[in-house]
Structures are given as C-alpha cells and as structure tokens.
Design a protein around this motif. Sequence first.
Motif, PDB file in Angstrom:
ATOM      1  N   ASN A  59     -30.693  -8.984   2.138  1.00 24.92           N
ATOM      2  CA  ASN A  59     -30.957  -9.890   3.247  1.00 24.92           C
ATOM      3  C   ASN A  59     -31.326 -11.257   2.674  1.00 24.92           C
TER       4      ASN A  59
ATOM      5  N   GLY B   1     -25.238 -10.306   9.479  1.00 23.00           N
ATOM      6  CA  GLY B   1     -25.911  -9.004   9.508  1.00 23.00           C
ATOM      7  C   GLY B   1     -25.223  -7.991  10.413  1.00 23.00           C
TER       8      GLY B   1
ATOM      9  N   ILE C 175     -32.926  -5.763   9.686  1.00 27.61           N
ATOM     10  CA  ILE C 175     -31.774  -6.659   9.797  1.00 27.61           C
ATOM     11  C   ILE C 175     -31.611  -7.021  11.273  1.00 27.61           C
TER      12      ILE C 175
END
Length: 434
Positions: free
Chosen positions: A14, A36, A69
């Motif tokens: 991430n 994402g 996420i």
Amino acid sequence: MNKLNEFLGGRILNLKVLESDEVKHLLAIGSELKPGFFRKDQQDYCRRCLSKISDDSDYCRNCLNMGKITRDDQLIISSTETNFEFQERPMKWEGRLTQLQNKVSHELINAFKAHKDHLVWAVTGAGKTEMTFPLISEVIRSGKRIALCSPRVDVCVELFPRIKSAFPETTIGLYHGKSKEPYQITQIMIATTHQLIRFEKAFDVLIIDEVDSYPLAGNQMLQDAITKAVKDNGNIYYLSATPPKILLDKVEKKQLGISKLYQRFHGHPLPEPKCHLLYKSTNFLGVNPIIYLRIKKMLTNKQRFMMFFPNIPQMLQFENVIIKKFPKLKLISVSSKDDKRLEKVKSFRESEVQAIFTTTILERGVTFKNIIVIVIDADATEFSKTALIQIAGRAGRAADSYDDEVHFYYQNYNKQIKNACAEIKYLNWCAKNV
Ligand SMILES: [Zn+2]
C-alpha cells in the motif's frame, strides 16, 4: 531505504505505508502503481486478495488483517526482476530416491520445462518432499524463484530445516502469520498459502503441499492467491495424499498433469486400520473398558501412541480421566489453541513422553517412529474420510516400524470410516498391481 529488500519480488504494497524515497526507488526499478480496487462486470474487487467488495463498503474486509485497503488507496506491485547467484550444483542432499520416486521426480522436471501445472498424488509416507528436491535444484540452477507453500503452519515449520540442509547455499525465507522475521526477497520462500495474498506474478514455480487441507480446501480467496502469485509463464505443483475432486476433474480434462505414487518410500503397504465397534460411549464408566484395556496394554508394553479426538473439550476431558486412572503414563495433549504446540510435538518426537493426545491438527505433516495410532469416536463429523486416511498415514512411516497399528473406535460404522478403510485397501492393491 535499507528496507528495500523487504519490498521486492512481486510484493503488493500500500502506497501509504511507504516513504516517498522508497516509492521513487521502487518505481525507478520497474514497480507498477495500481488502484486498490478494480472493476469487473459492474462489481468492485480488491486488487490484493481478489475478493468482491460488498456494495456498502469502502474497504476490503477479506484481507483486512494484512492492512486496510480502501477505495482510494494506490498499491505498488514491486518488480520481480531478480538476480540470484548462479549455482552449478545447488543440491547437497545425499539421500537416494527409489526407482518409483525417481520416475515422479523426472515428471516434475518435465512439467517445469513445459510450463505445465502438475498434481502429485502420493500416499502418506511416500517421500513427497524428497521427490521435489531435483526439481528445486533445477529451478535454482535456472536462476528462477520458487515458493513452497502449505496451508498448515506446522508443515512449513517442519519443512524449513529440511530444505535448508538440502540447499545450504541458496537464500531461503520462512514466513507465516506467527513468524517474527521480516520478509526478504529470497530464491526459495517457504510460507503458508495465506502469505501468497501479498504477491502478484512473483514466482516462477509454486509447490503447494497438502492442497486438500484446511484452510485451503474450499477457500476461494486462497485458491485465487495461488494462481495470482505465479508468473504468467510459471507453473504450479499440487501435492496431496488425498487430492480434492476439483483437481482430479482438471486432470480428467487434461488441464493438469498427474504423477501417482502408491508406494511408501520403504516399499511396505499402508497400515490398514482395525475397526472396533463400541456398544457404550467412550466415557462409559469414566473410560470405556475396551479403550481402558488398550491403554493398559500399551502402558505395560511401553508402547508409544498418538490418540486423536474430534474436538478440544472432549480431548481435555478424556485427558483428565486418563491422568487419574493411569498416573504413571507420561502424556501430553496438543490442539490448534495451544501456544506450546511445536515444543510439545518435539518432546513427543524425542520420546520424552509416551503418549500424545491431539485433534485433527496433527492429522498430517508430522512423522514419528514406532507408534500406535488410535482414533476415538472415529464416527464424529470432524473426522472426514480424508482426515481418517491422513491420520492412519501417521503410522508405519519408518522402514523399521512399517507395520505400526491403527485402531478406529466408534459407535456407528459410518460412510467416512467405510470409505477411508476401502481407499487405504485400494491404494495398497494399486501399489502391488499397478
Ligand atoms: Zn482484499
């Protein structure tokens, strides 16, 4: 930036957990920036675990334990460009494969060269791990990267020292939910299948051991993680003593190659379980007299044994009764909820105790010598046909105790017991005749 090794090799990261100079560097060496979530057929999916995002949610709930996420997050998928040191002869293992193992081992190397997925159906105690050594050696010699995965932590932990001693000069990492070591890019990765969720097109070769076991069996997220983690021109091996139907169907459709090995490495048949019908429950009179006599006999003969129970409360209750009735018996119990499980298993292996009580947590991946295997309430729903075959497979694994006994105790002779016994008999027949 010295953490860079922790990010490389097809890791899905991430953006928000990285420093800006790390991002810059990762992008400069060919890593890719991706949203994402991605959209397919009017539906949002998580890029990391490939699960559907429910309509009312802004983040992925399925892989939340690996870090959140959200819809607005950007992911970096790190470059898989790697340069491992060339080794002419990476394998230092000096053991010998049997003729049958050797045949399977060649089939595995052929599948690697042809980039074809392959299933190995080998009975318990066939020596699956050793059969993969020549393949692993070939992968390393080709400068490629391989991951050995199992759904079970215990299997990974047991595998690590064996691979390490067979390939001492190759970089190897061991990763699972409980490991404290930070990830590093290595040529061999040993990990639980869960860890594959963190990778995309990262490995040239994936070996998935115990493919039919919990929690992989029937878990779509983990199945997807496997296919996502392998490179486009890579290949996957599935190993099992009790392969699931879905893989056998793929073999039928020629989507998957297959090698079969019906014989144990020492050439002796699988021990066939002896079945005992109980007319009263297991805890009748504290301990059912039939089981009581069995334990008494084993205690007198100093015979080591494993006793399997359908669930933890039943095991603990039985353990309490047995400790009172047989104060001289050195006994331990383990389960999935036991933090000291690995040490306890070790103490049984080293013969510090005579008996180990367990749930299905030890149905596979563990090897002990010269033990009697007993299943209490073999008719319980927790004991599937597969579980009973795996449990019976704990017996007779060593060449000098190939005829260890297996006993099933139950009140109803059900389909699982019947099918497990029939399949073991069939495999022994195949070993002789096929
Ligand atoms: Zn996810």
